[in-house]
Design a protein around this motif. Structure first.
Motif, PDB file in Angstrom:
ATOM      1  N   UNK A  32       0.686  -1.354   0.066  1.00  0.00           N
ATOM      2  CA  UNK A  32      -0.099   0.066  -0.205  1.00  0.00           C
ATOM      3  C   UNK A  32       0.902   1.190  -0.069  1.00  0.00           C
ATOM      4  N   UNK A  33       0.327   2.258  -0.804  1.00  0.00           N
ATOM      5  CA  UNK A  33       1.060   3.486  -0.742  1.00  0.00           C
ATOM      6  C   UNK A  33       0.394   4.561  -0.713  1.00  0.00           C
ATOM      7  N   UNK A  34       0.558   5.819   0.063  1.00  0.00           N
ATOM      8  CA  UNK A  34       0.032   7.073   0.153  1.00  0.00           C
ATOM      9  C   UNK A  34      -0.025   8.180  -0.629  1.00  0.00           C
ATOM     10  N   UNK A  35       0.893   7.914  -1.341  1.00  0.00           N
ATOM     11  CA  UNK A  35       1.511   9.026  -2.517  1.00  0.00           C
ATOM     12  C   UNK A  35       1.997   8.175  -3.900  1.00  0.00           C
ATOM     13  N   UNK A  36       2.256   9.028  -4.994  1.00  0.00           N
ATOM     14  CA  UNK A  36       2.692   8.301  -5.880  1.00  0.00           C
ATOM     15  C   UNK A  36       4.016   8.032  -6.248  1.00  0.00           C
ATOM     16  N   UNK A  57      -3.129  12.733  -6.007  1.00  0.00           N
ATOM     17  CA  UNK A  57      -2.246  12.196  -4.600  1.00  0.00           C
ATOM     18  C   UNK A  57      -1.313  13.492  -4.283  1.00  0.00           C
ATOM     19  N   UNK A  58      -0.692  13.370  -2.981  1.00  0.00           N
ATOM     20  CA  UNK A  58       0.281  14.525  -2.891  1.00  0.00           C
ATOM     21  C   UNK A  58       1.804  13.586  -3.466  1.00  0.00           C
ATOM     22  N   UNK A  59       2.704  14.490  -3.572  1.00  0.00           N
ATOM     23  CA  UNK A  59       4.061  14.216  -3.926  1.00  0.00           C
ATOM     24  C   UNK A  59       4.104  13.782  -5.464  1.00  0.00           C
ATOM     25  N   UNK A  60       3.389  12.995  -6.128  1.00  0.00           N
ATOM     26  CA  UNK A  60       3.533  12.523  -7.289  1.00  0.00           C
ATOM     27  C   UNK A  60       1.918  12.219  -7.833  1.00  0.00           C
ATOM     28  N   UNK A  61       1.518  12.759  -8.747  1.00  0.00           N
ATOM     29  CA  UNK A  61      -0.044  12.409  -8.684  1.00  0.00           C
ATOM     30  C   UNK A  61      -0.239  11.037  -9.620  1.00  0.00           C
TER      31      UNK A  61
END
Length: 224
Positions: A32-36, A57-61
């Motif tokens: 699981x990841x919370x950002x790209x 998503x934050x950091x990388x869409x």
């Protein structure tokens, strides 16, 4: 075993998807990841069959995440399925251009979600005829990146016809009936066209068909 990566900045969404997928035989959530950016790193580590990726998503869409996964030869077998809250929002076609195999609404029925994962794992596009037509009418008419005409020259006339039918949303069986050939022959033509065009799956054939001018969007008739 179908190995799935969840990439979404909403922990509740990830938890719901994981609970559903973990309960299904033949499906395994590998991360699981919370950002790209984190999602891309996990994709490189686990090489999943399917990456369920949120668009915003934050950091990388999700679009950039999709583009990087699609461009990585090590992840050639990974299919990206875009998750969205809003159906055919303005990001979906950009995601398909970036290399996504299709998209799902986050409130998709659990049975449909599981079926979609199996469809994408087979390499088929998650674009039903109805969705394809709507997608085309709403997004494909935007000025695309130019596609060299010489790319079309790589296809035989038969392959061009097949690609055009794929872009209209027809299945292999429907293409076979339309062209009066066997489903196996239709599948062979589709596979050869994908190889010649460097397409990851049928979704990429749809994008190519419209961006190359092989097929033009059908605009609704003007009211009298």
């Amino acid at each position: 075993m179908i190995r799935v990566l969840l990439v979404d900045d909403q922990a509740l969404i990830r938890a719901g998807f994981r609970a559903l997928l973990d309960a299904e035989d033949g499906v395994e959530v590998v991360g699981e990841a919370g950002d790209g950016a984190q999602g891309l790193a996990l994709a490189e580590r686990h090489v999943p069959d399917i990456a369920l990726v949120d668009i915003q998503m934050p950091v990388m869409d999700g679009i950039e995440t999709t583009r990087r996964i699609a461009a990585d030869p090590r992840l050639a077998a990974t299919r990206v399925v875009i998750l969205t809250n809003y159906g055919l929002d303005r990001y979906v076609f950009d995601a398909l251009r970036a290399g996504a195999s299709g998209f799902l609404l986050k409130d998709t029925d659990p049975v449909e979600l599981l079926q979609a994962i199996r469809v994408a794992a087979r390499g088929d596009a998650l674009l039903s005829p109805a969705v394809t037509r709507t997608l085309i009418s709403e997004y494909v008419s935007r000025p695309p990146e130019a596609t060299p005409a010489t790319t079309l020259d790589a296809l035989t006339n038969r392959e061009r016809e097949v690609v055009a039918l794929v872009a209209r949303g027809l299945t292999n069986e429907e293409i076979a009936a339309h062209m009066v050939i066997s489903p196996f022959t239709a599948k062979t033509h589709v596979s050869r066209a994908m190889t010649k065009l460097g397409a990851r799956d049928r979704a990429q054939l749809v994008v190519f068909a419209y961006e190359s001018g092989l097929v033009s969007p059908r605009r609704p008739a003007s009211p009298r």
